[in-house]
Design an enzyme around this catalytic site. Structure first.
Site, PDB file in Angstrom:
ATOM      1  N   TYR A   1       0.838  -1.203   0.000  1.00 37.92           N
ATOM      2  CA  TYR A   1       0.000   0.000   0.000  1.00 37.92           C
ATOM      3  C   TYR A   1       0.873   1.253   0.000  1.00 37.92           C
ATOM      4  O   TYR A   1       0.656   2.170  -0.791  1.00 37.92           O
ATOM      5  CB  TYR A   1      -0.931  -0.026   1.215  1.00 37.92           C
ATOM      6  CG  TYR A   1      -1.676   1.250   1.467  1.00 37.92           C
ATOM      7  CD1 TYR A   1      -2.804   1.592   0.717  1.00 37.92           C
ATOM      8  CD2 TYR A   1      -1.270   2.126   2.474  1.00 37.92           C
ATOM      9  CE1 TYR A   1      -3.504   2.768   0.957  1.00 37.92           C
ATOM     10  CE2 TYR A   1      -1.960   3.300   2.717  1.00 37.92           C
ATOM     11  CZ  TYR A   1      -3.072   3.616   1.964  1.00 37.92           C
ATOM     12  OH  TYR A   1      -3.755   4.785   2.208  1.00 37.92           O
TER      13      TYR A   1
ATOM     14  N   ASP B   1     -10.790   9.861   5.781  1.00 35.22           N
ATOM     15  CA  ASP B   1      -9.469  10.499   5.721  1.00 35.22           C
ATOM     16  C   ASP B   1      -9.648  11.985   5.445  1.00 35.22           C
ATOM     17  O   ASP B   1      -9.969  12.363   4.329  1.00 35.22           O
ATOM     18  CB  ASP B   1      -8.643   9.845   4.618  1.00 35.22           C
ATOM     19  CG  ASP B   1      -7.217  10.349   4.533  1.00 35.22           C
ATOM     20  OD1 ASP B   1      -6.885  11.349   5.205  1.00 35.22           O
ATOM     21  OD2 ASP B   1      -6.422   9.754   3.789  1.00 35.22           O
TER      22      ASP B   1
END
Length: 127
Positions: free
Chosen positions: A18, A42
């Site tokens: 990631y 986020d």
């Protein structure tokens, strides 16, 4: 992910992939880490993106900018990971570093089912 050691190793490898993908991958590449019905928040307290289509849309904001990413620390426990990393973004003459702490919950297929990123303007440095 049959046993604890294998599960921990698989999650560790996924987080490292990631981080590498944040550096050089596309929005589609990043969305591929997530389960179809995953959630992404986020930063925490902001909009919750639900499903890979919405998550891909969220990640499209980093398309076309230069990115560098460094994993600072990672902890894996059960089906979850928490990690601190540094993301440096360069767009033209503007350069900034963001230092979030993210948490990820993984499903039985090794996909992210929930991600939360903890950061605020205090965690952003103009370079």
């Amino acid at each position: 992910m049959p046993n604890t050691a294998d599960k921990t190793q698989a999650i560790t490898e996924t987080v490292n992939r990631y981080i590498a993908t944040v550096t050089s991958g596309s929005a589609e590449d990043l969305a591929a880490f997530y389960a179809d019905d995953a959630t992404l928040e986020d930063p925490v307290g902001g909009e919750v993106h639900i499903g890979t289509h919405a998550i891909q849309g969220f990640y499209s904001s980093v398309t076309g900018v230069e990115r560098e990413c460094e994993l600072v620390t990672l902890r894996v426990s059960g089906n979850e990971a928490a990690f601190h990393f540094r993301l440096t973004i360069t767009a033209g003459d503007h350069k900034m570093r963001i230092e979030p702490i993210e948490t990820m919950v993984f499903d039985s297929d090794g996909k992210v089912s929930a991600m939360k990123a903890y950061w605020s303007s205090a965690d952003v440095t103009q370079l």
